[in-house]
Write a protein that holds these residues in place. Structure first.
Motif, PDB file in Angstrom:
ATOM      1  N   LEU A 207      53.650  39.858  26.318  1.00  0.00           N
ATOM      2  CA  LEU A 207      53.076  39.011  27.363  1.00  0.00           C
ATOM      3  C   LEU A 207      54.046  37.906  27.774  1.00  0.00           C
ATOM      4  CD1 LEU A 207      49.332  38.471  26.320  1.00  0.00           C
ATOM      5  CD2 LEU A 207      50.240  39.988  28.067  1.00  0.00           C
ATOM      6  N   SER A 208      54.726  37.313  26.805  1.00  0.00           N
ATOM      7  CA  SER A 208      55.625  36.204  27.107  1.00  0.00           C
ATOM      8  C   SER A 208      56.818  36.642  27.939  1.00  0.00           C
ATOM      9  CB  SER A 208      56.115  35.554  25.811  1.00  0.00           C
ATOM     10  OG  SER A 208      57.050  36.396  25.127  1.00  0.00           O
ATOM     11  N   LYS A 209      57.170  37.921  27.861  1.00  0.00           N
ATOM     12  CA  LYS A 209      58.324  38.428  28.590  1.00  0.00           C
ATOM     13  C   LYS A 209      57.974  38.937  29.989  1.00  0.00           C
ATOM     14  CE  LYS A 209      61.179  39.718  24.606  1.00  0.00           C
ATOM     15  NZ  LYS A 209      62.398  38.999  25.029  1.00  0.00           N
ATOM     16  N   LEU A 210      56.694  39.067  30.272  1.00  0.00           N
ATOM     17  CA  LEU A 210      56.296  39.506  31.610  1.00  0.00           C
ATOM     18  C   LEU A 210      56.483  38.376  32.611  1.00  0.00           C
ATOM     19  CD1 LEU A 210      52.983  41.404  30.735  1.00  0.00           C
ATOM     20  CD2 LEU A 210      55.154  42.435  31.422  1.00  0.00           C
ATOM     21  N   ARG A 216      49.945  35.732  32.505  1.00  0.00           N
ATOM     22  CA  ARG A 216      48.879  34.747  32.377  1.00  0.00           C
ATOM     23  C   ARG A 216      47.561  35.406  31.977  1.00  0.00           C
ATOM     24  NH1 ARG A 216      50.568  32.158  38.146  1.00  0.00           N
ATOM     25  NH2 ARG A 216      52.533  31.209  37.463  1.00  0.00           N
ATOM     26  N   THR A 217      46.819  34.723  31.131  1.00  0.00           N
ATOM     27  CA  THR A 217      45.495  35.170  30.715  1.00  0.00           C
ATOM     28  C   THR A 217      44.449  34.296  31.386  1.00  0.00           C
ATOM     29  OG1 THR A 217      46.335  35.909  28.574  1.00  0.00           O
ATOM     30  CG2 THR A 217      43.966  35.577  28.748  1.00  0.00           C
ATOM     31  N   SER A 218      43.512  34.928  32.064  1.00  0.00           N
ATOM     32  CA  SER A 218      42.475  34.196  32.790  1.00  0.00           C
ATOM     33  C   SER A 218      41.261  33.957  31.906  1.00  0.00           C
ATOM     34  CB  SER A 218      42.048  34.977  34.038  1.00  0.00           C
ATOM     35  OG  SER A 218      43.131  35.153  34.922  1.00  0.00           O
ATOM     36  N   PRO A 219      40.517  32.877  32.144  1.00  0.00           N
ATOM     37  CA  PRO A 219      39.298  32.632  31.369  1.00  0.00           C
ATOM     38  C   PRO A 219      38.210  33.641  31.706  1.00  0.00           C
ATOM     39  CG  PRO A 219      39.500  31.032  33.138  1.00  0.00           C
ATOM     40  CD  PRO A 219      40.785  31.807  33.119  1.00  0.00           C
ATOM     41  N   VAL A 220      37.324  33.863  30.762  1.00  0.00           N
ATOM     42  CA  VAL A 220      36.226  34.804  30.962  1.00  0.00           C
ATOM     43  C   VAL A 220      35.399  34.422  32.180  1.00  0.00           C
ATOM     44  CG1 VAL A 220      34.040  35.624  29.980  1.00  0.00           C
ATOM     45  CG2 VAL A 220      36.092  35.551  28.559  1.00  0.00           C
ATOM     46  N   LEU A 264      61.042  48.340  31.257  1.00  0.00           N
ATOM     47  CA  LEU A 264      61.956  49.245  30.556  1.00  0.00           C
ATOM     48  C   LEU A 264      62.963  48.478  29.710  1.00  0.00           C
ATOM     49  CD1 LEU A 264      62.613  51.869  33.372  1.00  0.00           C
ATOM     50  CD2 LEU A 264      61.465  52.299  31.199  1.00  0.00           C
ATOM     51  N   ALA A 265      63.365  47.319  30.180  1.00  0.00           N
ATOM     52  CA  ALA A 265      64.349  46.526  29.443  1.00  0.00           C
ATOM     53  C   ALA A 265      63.784  45.980  28.135  1.00  0.00           C
ATOM     54  CB  ALA A 265      64.850  45.379  30.321  1.00  0.00           C
ATOM     55  N   MET A 266      62.478  45.702  28.094  1.00  0.00           N
ATOM     56  CA  MET A 266      61.899  45.130  26.869  1.00  0.00           C
ATOM     57  C   MET A 266      61.448  46.185  25.864  1.00  0.00           C
ATOM     58  SD  MET A 266      58.008  43.791  27.716  1.00  0.00           S
ATOM     59  CE  MET A 266      58.312  43.031  29.301  1.00  0.00           C
ATOM     60  N   VAL A 267      61.256  47.432  26.311  1.00  0.00           N
ATOM     61  CA  VAL A 267      60.691  48.460  25.437  1.00  0.00           C
ATOM     62  C   VAL A 267      61.512  48.696  24.164  1.00  0.00           C
ATOM     63  CG1 VAL A 267      60.245  50.950  25.269  1.00  0.00           C
ATOM     64  CG2 VAL A 267      59.298  49.631  27.157  1.00  0.00           C
TER      65      VAL A 267
END
Length: 299
Positions: A207-210, A216-220, A264-267
């Motif tokens: 997630l940090s690399k995206l 980002r994580t949205s609230p419920v 692909l670069a992070m995989v």
């Protein structure tokens, strides 16, 4: 333009309704005067939800979406209690961990069974009552249906499959007066995402690399607001957050060679770490999902 429907006379079935988005959506709907029928495998959590919402407005039914007879019984209970069914929210879903070479095949099958067959059973059981009411079915898919993430192939495939299931069903039931919508969300701060973050440091790293806004994580509550608005308007598509609409419209570009270059670069770094973490856990899904599966099997 879609016509907004009043909710104060509506009866709404929500699968996976004992916690997370399902329960929070039920709370919002009851606050607007709707009556809700919640299905879930977790009896204590379901009882807690019913107690919080009030038995006059909420009925809880223990049911496995993978069991058609159980879902038919849940709909029958809704009709017996409230006399009608106006909306079904096919919300129940799970995720799994690990690459195609590392995931437990049984967990892959169970993920697909819940996320696709479970929606089919929900639709099959609810459609006769929805047709009688001129109702609405909202199927919960995901951004993952068209923006896949490595290590989540079962979830990606199931959410793409359930989107197209809903697209086909919409064509089948439009002349019967039933509307069908599909919801696509990015990362929402639900137990599903929380479990993955707790179990897998590699998931947090991914997630940090995206790039933003994908990281980002949205609230419920943002998802609840989108679902309630979608139900009120009988929307064909529901997006949360709003930028997911743009991703939907540009799905071919997202999956192009150019669009996948950063993933692909992070995989090479992320995926081996995830598979090692899955082996160390000894499971390819969350502990909560394992407990629910044990409720089904009685083991």
């Amino acid at each position: 333009m879609a016509t907004t429907q009043r909710l104060d006379s509506q009866v709404i079935l929500i699968t996976g309704g004992a916690r997370g988005i399902g329960r929070a959506t039920a709370e919002a709907l009851v606050a607007r005067g709707a009556r809700v029928v919640l299905t879930d495998l977790d009896q204590p959590a379901l009882d807690e939800a019913v107690a919080a919402l009030g038995s006059e407005s909420c009925l809880g039914v223990v049911a496995d979406v993978c069991d058609l007879a159980a879902m038919e019984a849940a709909v029958a209970a809704a009709l017996e209690r409230f006399g009608r069914l106006d909306v079904a929210l096919a919300n129940a879903g799970v995720a799994s961990y690990g690459s195609v070479l590392a995931i437990d095949p049984a967990v892959f099958r169970r993920t697909v069974d819940i996320n696709i067959t479970g929606v089919f059973h929900t639709a099959r059981a609810a459609l006769p009552a929805l047709e009688q009411a001129g109702g609405y079915l909202l199927v919960v898919s995901s951004l993952a249906a068209f923006a896949p993430a490595p290590g989540l192939a079962a979830y990606n495939a199931s959410k793409a499959g359930v989107e197209h299931f809903a697209n086909a069903l919409r064509l089948e039931v439009a002349h019967r007066g039933v509307d069908v919508g599909v919801a696509h969300m990015s990362w929402i701060d639900t137990p599903l995402v929380q479990d993955a973050k707790d179990d897998l440091p590699s998931f947090r790293k991914m997630l940090s690399k995206l790039p933003p806004p994908l990281n980002r994580t949205s609230p419920v509550q943002a998802c609840v607001d989108a679902f309630v608005a979608g139900i009120e308007k009988r929307s064909r598509r529901v997006f949360c957050p709003g930028w997911v609409r743009g991703a939907f419209l540009n799905r071919n570009a997202i999956n192009s060679r150019f669009g996948t270059r950063q993933t692909l670069a992070m995989v090479p770094e992320i995926l081996p770490q995830m598979d090692a973490e899955v082996r160390a856990l000894g499971r390819s899904t969350s502990a909560r999902n394992v407990a629910n599966d044990e409720r089904v099997t009685g083991s």
